[in-house]
Every structure is written in structure tokens, then in C-alpha cells.
Design a protein around this motif. Structure first.
Motif, PDB file in Angstrom:
ATOM      1  N   GLY A  98       4.836  -9.097   3.709  1.00  0.00           N
ATOM      2  CA  GLY A  98       5.975  -8.200   3.647  1.00  0.00           C
ATOM      3  C   GLY A  98       5.996  -7.098   2.709  1.00  0.00           C
ATOM      4  O   GLY A  98       5.386  -7.484   1.845  1.00  0.00           O
ATOM      5  N   ILE A  99       5.924  -5.719   2.956  1.00  0.00           N
ATOM      6  CA  ILE A  99       5.770  -4.742   2.277  1.00  0.00           C
ATOM      7  C   ILE A  99       6.941  -3.776   2.348  1.00  0.00           C
ATOM      8  O   ILE A  99       7.569  -3.642   3.539  1.00  0.00           O
ATOM      9  CB  ILE A  99       4.568  -4.015   2.452  1.00  0.00           C
ATOM     10  CG1 ILE A  99       4.409  -3.591   4.086  1.00  0.00           C
ATOM     11  CG2 ILE A  99       3.366  -4.758   2.140  1.00  0.00           C
ATOM     12  CD1 ILE A  99       2.975  -2.813   4.181  1.00  0.00           C
ATOM     13  N   GLU A 100       7.372  -3.294   1.539  1.00  0.00           N
ATOM     14  CA  GLU A 100       8.565  -1.979   1.572  1.00  0.00           C
ATOM     15  C   GLU A 100       8.021  -0.944   1.863  1.00  0.00           C
ATOM     16  O   GLU A 100       7.267  -0.166   1.149  1.00  0.00           O
ATOM     17  CB  GLU A 100       9.189  -1.969   0.118  1.00  0.00           C
ATOM     18  CG  GLU A 100      10.448  -1.379  -0.065  1.00  0.00           C
ATOM     19  CD  GLU A 100      10.995  -1.350  -1.298  1.00  0.00           C
ATOM     20  OE1 GLU A 100      12.318  -0.556  -1.493  1.00  0.00           O
ATOM     21  OE2 GLU A 100      10.587  -1.966  -2.075  1.00  0.00           O
ATOM     22  N   CYS A 101       8.352  -0.497   3.190  1.00  0.00           N
ATOM     23  CA  CYS A 101       7.999   0.841   3.773  1.00  0.00           C
ATOM     24  C   CYS A 101       8.631   1.981   3.142  1.00  0.00           C
ATOM     25  O   CYS A 101       9.921   1.999   2.959  1.00  0.00           O
ATOM     26  CB  CYS A 101       8.135   0.631   5.269  1.00  0.00           C
ATOM     27  SG  CYS A 101       7.311   2.381   5.879  1.00  0.00           S
ATOM     28  N   LYS A 102       7.959   2.824   2.559  1.00  0.00           N
ATOM     29  CA  LYS A 102       8.706   4.151   1.971  1.00  0.00           C
ATOM     30  C   LYS A 102       7.857   5.365   2.496  1.00  0.00           C
ATOM     31  O   LYS A 102       7.685   6.379   1.835  1.00  0.00           O
ATOM     32  CB  LYS A 102       8.295   4.259   0.504  1.00  0.00           C
ATOM     33  CG  LYS A 102       8.922   3.106  -0.319  1.00  0.00           C
ATOM     34  CD  LYS A 102       8.905   3.039  -1.764  1.00  0.00           C
ATOM     35  CE  LYS A 102       9.387   1.837  -2.361  1.00  0.00           C
ATOM     36  NZ  LYS A 102       9.180   1.821  -4.046  1.00  0.00           N
ATOM     37  N   ALA A 103       7.873   5.367   3.756  1.00  0.00           N
ATOM     38  CA  ALA A 103       7.458   6.557   4.660  1.00  0.00           C
ATOM     39  C   ALA A 103       8.261   7.756   4.139  1.00  0.00           C
ATOM     40  O   ALA A 103       7.373   8.772   4.254  1.00  0.00           O
ATOM     41  CB  ALA A 103       7.550   6.052   6.048  1.00  0.00           C
ATOM     42  N   ASN A 104       9.370   7.722   3.983  1.00  0.00           N
ATOM     43  CA  ASN A 104      10.153   8.651   3.532  1.00  0.00           C
ATOM     44  C   ASN A 104       9.856   9.315   2.087  1.00  0.00           C
ATOM     45  O   ASN A 104      10.204  10.468   1.626  1.00  0.00           O
ATOM     46  CB  ASN A 104      11.733   8.597   3.898  1.00  0.00           C
ATOM     47  CG  ASN A 104      12.305   7.692   2.998  1.00  0.00           C
ATOM     48  OD1 ASN A 104      11.754   6.855   2.513  1.00  0.00           O
ATOM     49  ND2 ASN A 104      13.595   7.857   2.902  1.00  0.00           N
ATOM     50  N   ALA A 105       9.182   8.393   1.263  1.00  0.00           N
ATOM     51  CA  ALA A 105       8.646   8.893   0.054  1.00  0.00           C
ATOM     52  C   ALA A 105       7.314   8.305  -0.166  1.00  0.00           C
ATOM     53  O   ALA A 105       7.207   7.342  -0.873  1.00  0.00           O
ATOM     54  CB  ALA A 105       9.745   8.073  -0.944  1.00  0.00           C
ATOM     55  N   CYS A 119       4.958   4.873  -2.082  1.00  0.00           N
ATOM     56  CA  CYS A 119       4.735   3.835  -1.459  1.00  0.00           C
ATOM     57  C   CYS A 119       3.508   3.205  -1.852  1.00  0.00           C
ATOM     58  O   CYS A 119       2.582   3.810  -2.443  1.00  0.00           O
ATOM     59  CB  CYS A 119       4.618   3.978   0.054  1.00  0.00           C
ATOM     60  SG  CYS A 119       4.397   2.727   1.101  1.00  0.00           S
ATOM     61  N   GLN A 120       3.352   1.738  -2.051  1.00  0.00           N
ATOM     62  CA  GLN A 120       2.512   1.061  -2.573  1.00  0.00           C
ATOM     63  C   GLN A 120       0.919   1.285  -1.898  1.00  0.00           C
ATOM     64  O   GLN A 120      -0.007   1.301  -2.280  1.00  0.00           O
ATOM     65  CB  GLN A 120       2.559  -0.661  -2.629  1.00  0.00           C
ATOM     66  CG  GLN A 120       2.882  -1.096  -1.383  1.00  0.00           C
ATOM     67  CD  GLN A 120       1.798  -1.564  -0.589  1.00  0.00           C
ATOM     68  OE1 GLN A 120       0.869  -1.898  -1.248  1.00  0.00           O
ATOM     69  NE2 GLN A 120       1.543  -1.579   0.917  1.00  0.00           N
ATOM     70  N   CYS A 121       0.999   1.900  -0.572  1.00  0.00           N
ATOM     71  CA  CYS A 121      -0.231   2.081  -0.035  1.00  0.00           C
ATOM     72  C   CYS A 121      -0.921   3.353  -0.390  1.00  0.00           C
ATOM     73  O   CYS A 121      -1.998   3.509  -0.202  1.00  0.00           O
ATOM     74  CB  CYS A 121       0.214   2.138   1.618  1.00  0.00           C
ATOM     75  SG  CYS A 121       0.903   3.584   2.306  1.00  0.00           S
TER      76      CYS A 121
END
Length: 70
Positions: free
Chosen positions: A16-23, A27-29
Motif C-alpha cells: 500500500g502506498i499513498e498516491c500523491k499524483a496531484n502533488a 510523492c514517495q516515488c
């Protein structure tokens, strides 16, 4: 725990990862700096988001296959 962003599964390992596509920059990626060729290599096998650990492993896999030393 309440999260501000959507929790999704890594396309490769299922973590599970927290998606921060809008920021994206938060984002961790975004900590994994990929070349265009590395992005293409990864996108040939995966479509969704991935955790930083998997991105680093795939980057290493690509570089090893291409004979690129780190």
C-alpha cells in the motif's frame, strides 16, 4: 489514521502506498530519478504506480541488463 491522498497498491509488489499524483513532487516515488530509457523499460511491463523500492529494483535490473555500472 486519516490520509489526505488515496492509498493504492504498488503495481509490482502490492504494498500500500499513498498516491500523491496531484502533488507529484511530494510523492514517495519522486525520489527515484529515472532516465527516459528506464521509464520506457518499466512501462513495458507495468502500467500503474509503484513504490520507490520497486522502482529502484527495476532501475537496477535495467542497468544490469544494459551493462551500465552505477
Amino acid at each position: 489514521m486519516h490520509t489526505k491522498h488515496e492509498i493504492i497498491s504498488c503495481d509490482r509488489c502490492g504494498t500500500g502506498i499513498e498516491c500523491k499524483a496531484n502533488a507529484y513532487t511530494k510523492c514517495q516515488c519522486s525520489v527515484v530519478q529515472l532516465t527516459l530509457n528506464e521509464v520506457q523499460y518499466i512501462s513495458e511491463n507495468y502500467e500503474g504506480c509503484m513504490c520507490a523500492k520497486c522502482l529502484l529494483e527495476l532501475q537496477g535490473e535495467y542497468r544490469e541488463a544494459m551493462g551500465i555500472s552505477l
